[in-house]
Scaffold this motif. Structure first.
Motif, PDB file in Angstrom:
ATOM      1  N   ASP A  58      29.137  70.990 138.030  1.00 63.10           N
ATOM      2  CA  ASP A  58      29.052  71.286 139.464  1.00 63.10           C
ATOM      3  C   ASP A  58      29.878  72.521 139.801  1.00 63.10           C
ATOM      4  OD1 ASP A  58      27.567  69.051 139.702  1.00 63.10           O
ATOM      5  OD2 ASP A  58      29.150  67.803 140.574  1.00 63.10           O
ATOM      6  N   LYS A  59      30.982  72.704 139.075  1.00 62.66           N
ATOM      7  CA  LYS A  59      31.892  73.810 139.413  1.00 62.66           C
ATOM      8  C   LYS A  59      31.496  75.120 138.746  1.00 62.66           C
ATOM      9  CE  LYS A  59      36.468  75.124 140.446  1.00 62.66           C
ATOM     10  NZ  LYS A  59      37.809  75.266 139.982  1.00 62.66           N
ATOM     11  N   ALA A  60      30.941  75.036 137.544  1.00 59.86           N
ATOM     12  CA  ALA A  60      30.619  76.272 136.824  1.00 59.86           C
ATOM     13  C   ALA A  60      29.448  76.094 135.882  1.00 59.86           C
ATOM     14  CB  ALA A  60      31.834  76.748 136.033  1.00 59.86           C
ATOM     15  N   ALA A  62      28.875  78.812 133.900  1.00 57.03           N
ATOM     16  CA  ALA A  62      29.831  79.338 132.909  1.00 57.03           C
ATOM     17  C   ALA A  62      30.577  80.496 133.557  1.00 57.03           C
ATOM     18  CB  ALA A  62      29.128  79.811 131.644  1.00 57.03           C
ATOM     19  N   ALA A  63      31.916  80.484 133.397  1.00 57.77           N
ATOM     20  CA  ALA A  63      32.744  81.525 134.029  1.00 57.77           C
ATOM     21  C   ALA A  63      32.888  82.754 133.147  1.00 57.77           C
ATOM     22  CB  ALA A  63      34.108  80.957 134.392  1.00 57.77           C
ATOM     23  N   GLY A  64      31.993  82.901 132.182  1.00 60.19           N
ATOM     24  CA  GLY A  64      31.990  84.125 131.379  1.00 60.19           C
ATOM     25  C   GLY A  64      32.381  83.872 129.947  1.00 60.19           C
ATOM     26  N   ALA A  65      32.428  84.953 129.185  1.00 60.41           N
ATOM     27  CA  ALA A  65      32.913  84.850 127.812  1.00 60.41           C
ATOM     28  C   ALA A  65      34.368  84.405 127.869  1.00 60.41           C
ATOM     29  CB  ALA A  65      32.781  86.199 127.120  1.00 60.41           C
ATOM     30  N   ASP A  66      34.817  83.751 126.805  1.00 62.21           N
ATOM     31  CA  ASP A  66      36.174  83.191 126.790  1.00 62.21           C
ATOM     32  C   ASP A  66      37.198  84.315 126.635  1.00 62.21           C
ATOM     33  OD1 ASP A  66      38.652  81.988 125.968  1.00 62.21           O
ATOM     34  OD2 ASP A  66      37.513  80.140 125.652  1.00 62.21           O
ATOM     35  N   ILE A  67      37.914  84.567 127.711  1.00 58.19           N
ATOM     36  CA  ILE A  67      38.851  85.694 127.745  1.00 58.19           C
ATOM     37  C   ILE A  67      40.011  85.453 126.771  1.00 58.19           C
ATOM     38  CG2 ILE A  67      40.378  87.067 129.227  1.00 58.19           C
ATOM     39  CD1 ILE A  67      38.489  86.180 131.595  1.00 58.19           C
ATOM     40  N   ARG A  68      40.425  84.185 126.670  1.00 60.72           N
ATOM     41  CA  ARG A  68      41.507  83.845 125.732  1.00 60.72           C
ATOM     42  C   ARG A  68      41.110  84.211 124.296  1.00 60.72           C
ATOM     43  NH1 ARG A  68      45.403  80.808 127.733  1.00 60.72           N
ATOM     44  NH2 ARG A  68      44.070  79.908 129.332  1.00 60.72           N
ATOM     45  N   LEU A  83      30.161  90.792 118.303  1.00 59.60           N
ATOM     46  CA  LEU A  83      30.674  89.631 119.038  1.00 59.60           C
ATOM     47  C   LEU A  83      29.678  89.067 120.056  1.00 59.60           C
ATOM     48  CD1 LEU A  83      33.341  87.954 119.424  1.00 59.60           C
ATOM     49  CD2 LEU A  83      33.738  89.396 121.431  1.00 59.60           C
ATOM     50  N   PHE A  84      29.357  87.830 119.934  1.00 55.47           N
ATOM     51  CA  PHE A  84      28.515  87.045 120.845  1.00 55.47           C
ATOM     52  C   PHE A  84      27.030  87.431 120.835  1.00 55.47           C
ATOM     53  CE2 PHE A  84      32.476  86.645 123.692  1.00 55.47           C
ATOM     54  CZ  PHE A  84      32.936  85.567 122.936  1.00 55.47           C
ATOM     55  N   THR A  85      26.706  88.597 120.290  1.00 48.91           N
ATOM     56  CA  THR A  85      25.352  89.099 120.512  1.00 48.91           C
ATOM     57  C   THR A  85      24.305  88.313 119.737  1.00 48.91           C
ATOM     58  OG1 THR A  85      26.407  91.216 120.741  1.00 48.91           O
ATOM     59  CG2 THR A  85      24.028  91.215 120.682  1.00 48.91           C
ATOM     60  N   GLY A 108      29.975  86.989 134.526  1.00 46.56           N
ATOM     61  CA  GLY A 108      30.011  87.698 133.256  1.00 46.56           C
ATOM     62  C   GLY A 108      28.945  87.169 132.313  1.00 46.56           C
ATOM     63  N   GLY A 109      29.392  86.738 131.122  1.00 44.19           N
ATOM     64  CA  GLY A 109      28.447  86.182 130.157  1.00 44.19           C
ATOM     65  C   GLY A 109      27.693  84.970 130.691  1.00 44.19           C
ATOM     66  N   GLY A 110      28.252  84.285 131.679  1.00 37.93           N
ATOM     67  CA  GLY A 110      27.565  83.140 132.281  1.00 37.93           C
ATOM     68  C   GLY A 110      26.358  83.591 133.088  1.00 37.93           C
TER      69      GLY A 110
HETATM   70  C1  HXC Z   1      38.671  81.710 129.481  1.00 36.04           C
HETATM   71  C2  HXC Z   1      38.679  80.803 131.595  1.00 36.04           C
HETATM   72  C3  HXC Z   1      37.659  81.691 132.011  1.00 36.04           C
HETATM   73  C4  HXC Z   1      37.153  82.618 131.034  1.00 36.04           C
HETATM   74  C5  HXC Z   1      38.187  80.433 133.673  1.00 36.04           C
HETATM   75  N1  HXC Z   1      38.970  80.051 132.652  1.00 36.04           N
HETATM   76  N2  HXC Z   1      37.374  81.444 133.309  1.00 36.04           N
HETATM   77  N3  HXC Z   1      39.177  80.806 130.348  1.00 36.04           N
HETATM   78  N4  HXC Z   1      37.694  82.585 129.806  1.00 36.04           N
HETATM   79  N5  HXC Z   1      36.156  83.473 131.315  1.00 36.04           N
HETATM   80  C6  HXC Z   1      39.978  78.995 132.658  1.00 36.04           C
HETATM   81  C7  HXC Z   1      41.229  79.421 133.398  1.00 36.04           C
HETATM   82  O1  HXC Z   1      42.060  80.194 132.579  1.00 36.04           O
HETATM   83  C8  HXC Z   1      41.832  78.069 133.746  1.00 36.04           C
HETATM   84  O2  HXC Z   1      42.471  77.559 132.593  1.00 36.04           O
HETATM   85  C9  HXC Z   1      40.604  77.200 133.999  1.00 36.04           C
HETATM   86  O3  HXC Z   1      39.510  77.858 133.350  1.00 36.04           O
HETATM   87  C10 HXC Z   1      40.285  77.088 135.487  1.00 36.04           C
HETATM   88  O4  HXC Z   1      40.186  78.386 136.011  1.00 36.04           O
HETATM   89  P1  HXC Z   1      40.991  78.873 137.310  1.00 36.04           P
HETATM   90  O5  HXC Z   1      41.056  80.340 137.273  1.00 36.04           O
HETATM   91  O6  HXC Z   1      42.277  78.129 137.428  1.00 36.04           O
HETATM   92  O7  HXC Z   1      40.006  78.364 138.457  1.00 36.04           O
HETATM   93  P2  HXC Z   1      39.774  78.993 139.888  1.00 36.04           P
HETATM   94  O8  HXC Z   1      41.078  79.383 140.525  1.00 36.04           O
HETATM   95  O9  HXC Z   1      38.897  78.014 140.589  1.00 36.04           O
HETATM   96  O10 HXC Z   1      38.964  80.365 139.643  1.00 36.04           O
HETATM   97  C11 HXC Z   1      37.683  80.313 139.113  1.00 36.04           C
HETATM   98  C12 HXC Z   1      37.226  81.731 138.659  1.00 36.04           C
HETATM   99  C13 HXC Z   1      38.305  82.325 137.702  1.00 36.04           C
HETATM  100  C14 HXC Z   1      37.056  82.638 139.875  1.00 36.04           C
HETATM  101  C15 HXC Z   1      35.894  81.561 137.962  1.00 36.04           C
HETATM  102  O11 HXC Z   1      38.599  81.352 136.690  1.00 36.04           O
HETATM  103  C16 HXC Z   1      37.866  83.588 137.032  1.00 36.04           C
HETATM  104  O12 HXC Z   1      37.891  84.655 137.628  1.00 36.04           O
HETATM  105  N6  HXC Z   1      37.507  83.509 135.740  1.00 36.04           N
HETATM  106  C17 HXC Z   1      37.196  84.672 134.935  1.00 36.04           C
HETATM  107  C18 HXC Z   1      35.840  85.197 135.285  1.00 36.04           C
HETATM  108  C19 HXC Z   1      35.490  86.437 134.441  1.00 36.04           C
HETATM  109  O13 HXC Z   1      36.226  87.438 134.493  1.00 36.04           O
HETATM  110  N7  HXC Z   1      34.406  86.373 133.684  1.00 36.04           N
HETATM  111  C20 HXC Z   1      33.988  87.455 132.828  1.00 36.04           C
HETATM  112  C21 HXC Z   1      34.570  87.289 131.455  1.00 36.04           C
HETATM  113  S1  HXC Z   1      34.137  88.653 130.400  1.00 36.04           S
HETATM  114  P3  HXC Z   1      43.973  76.986 132.652  1.00 36.04           P
HETATM  115  O14 HXC Z   1      44.260  76.659 131.225  1.00 36.04           O
HETATM  116  O15 HXC Z   1      44.822  78.040 133.248  1.00 36.04           O
HETATM  117  O16 HXC Z   1      43.835  75.756 133.538  1.00 36.04           O
HETATM  118  C22 HXC Z   1      32.558  88.348 129.923  1.00 36.04           C
HETATM  119  C23 HXC Z   1      31.965  89.357 128.976  1.00 36.04           C
HETATM  120  C24 HXC Z   1      30.563  89.001 128.635  1.00 36.04           C
HETATM  121  O17 HXC Z   1      31.967  87.419 130.307  1.00 36.04           O
HETATM  122  C25 HXC Z   1      29.992  89.954 127.616  1.00 36.04           C
HETATM  123  C26 HXC Z   1      29.909  89.410 126.226  1.00 36.04           C
HETATM  124  C27 HXC Z   1      29.384  88.017 126.083  1.00 36.04           C
END
Ligand code: HXC
Length: 258
Positions: A58-60, A62-68, A83-85, A108-110
């Protein structure tokens, strides 16, 4: 099929693949993308499955590729492993129809994963975005390409340059999604669409995919020729005879994928 980061269920010829990393808003890591690719290949090969739904929580979606996972990688790491492709390309090789059912964040990737599906149905809670620029990078699996084809240059530039999110109403207005429904109705709506598709001739459904995808990749003249050839070819199928006979007899068609 048992996986660590996704849940796969099949019922009434419809497979639902649910991204399941709630601790990271379904961020796409290597394990998840590998499992998703393996699951989709298996479902594509499974004769019981006629349509696939890809969804998240319900919340996501996918919030994108894993930044960690990406943070410490070097150019050589990502270039040499592509990577990922590879795994995300797998979704484009699936020949069965795939619907993305999106609630919450598709970033992002989501967002790119949702766009790689055949069409997107979203909840009124959906938020789409390509915020990679905030991380000092750009989209890597279609966010500057599929998004531009879907919503046009102005909005694609805006989203990729500012990193702003698009809500469900704007996504529908812009042609990114085919339908918006109240969040509580998302899976009912997606399953309804999947059931309709599952009842069609699988030959016709795959041909629709090939034709519409061709429109994304070629000139109008070539695309029209491709479509015309496909249309003619379907007259070699029993399903064409059945579909037209059923219409004339005022009954439901019984397609047999022949
Ligand atoms: C790793 C992520 C993550 C991500 C969220 N989390 N998005 N971890 N990679 N992309 C983790 C957070 O670190 C946090 O972990 C937990 O999920 C909850 O997220 P919060 O930020 O606390 O939630 P909220 O305040 O509700 O904000 C939601 C959000 C924000 C707006 C979606 O999380 C956000 O901006 N996320 C990143 C979005 C992003 O930049 N996506 C693009 C990635 S690059 P903890 O452990 O702290 O609880 C990409 C490249 C694609 O996608 C190209 C190649 C495939």
């Amino acid at each position: 099929m048992a996986f660590e980061t996704i849940i796969v269920e099949t019922e009434d010829h419809i497979a639902t693949v649910r991204l399941n990393r709630p601790e990271a808003l379904n961020a796409l890591n290597g394990v998840l993308l590998g499992e998703l690719s393996a699951a989709l290949q298996a479902l594509d090969a499974d004769p019981e499955v006629r349509c696939i739904i890809l969804t998240g929580s319900d919340k996501a979606f996918a919030a994108g590729a894993d930044i960690r996972e990406m943070a410490e990688k070097t150019y050589a790491d990502v270039y040499l492993t592509d990577l990922f492709t590879n795994d995300t390309d797998a979704i484009g090789r699936v020949r069965k129809p795939i619907i993305a059912a999106v609630a919450g964040y598709a970033l992002g990737g989501g967002c790119e994963l949702a766009m790689a599906c055949d069409f997107i149905i979203c909840a009124d809670t959906a938020k789409f975005g390509q915020p990679e620029i905030n991380l000092g990078v750009v989209a890597g699996i279609g966010g500057t390409q599929r998004l531009t084809r879907a919503v046009g240059k102005a909005k694609a530039m805006d989203m990729n340059l500012t990193g702003r999110f698009m809500d469900a109403a704007e996504a529908e207005r812009s042609g990114l999604v085919s339908r918006v429904v109240p969040a509580a109705d998302l899976m009912t709506e997606a399953r309804g669409a999947a059931r309709k598709i599952a009842a069609k001739s699988a030959i016709a459904a795959r041909t629709v995919k090939e034709c519409v995808n061709r429109a994304q990749e070629t000139s109008l003249r070539e695309g029209l020729l491709f479509e015309r050839r496909a249309f003619h070819a379907l007259f070699a199928t029993e399903d064409q005879k059945e579909g037209m006979a059923a219409f004339l007899a005022k009954r439901e068609p019984q397609f047999r994928d022949r």
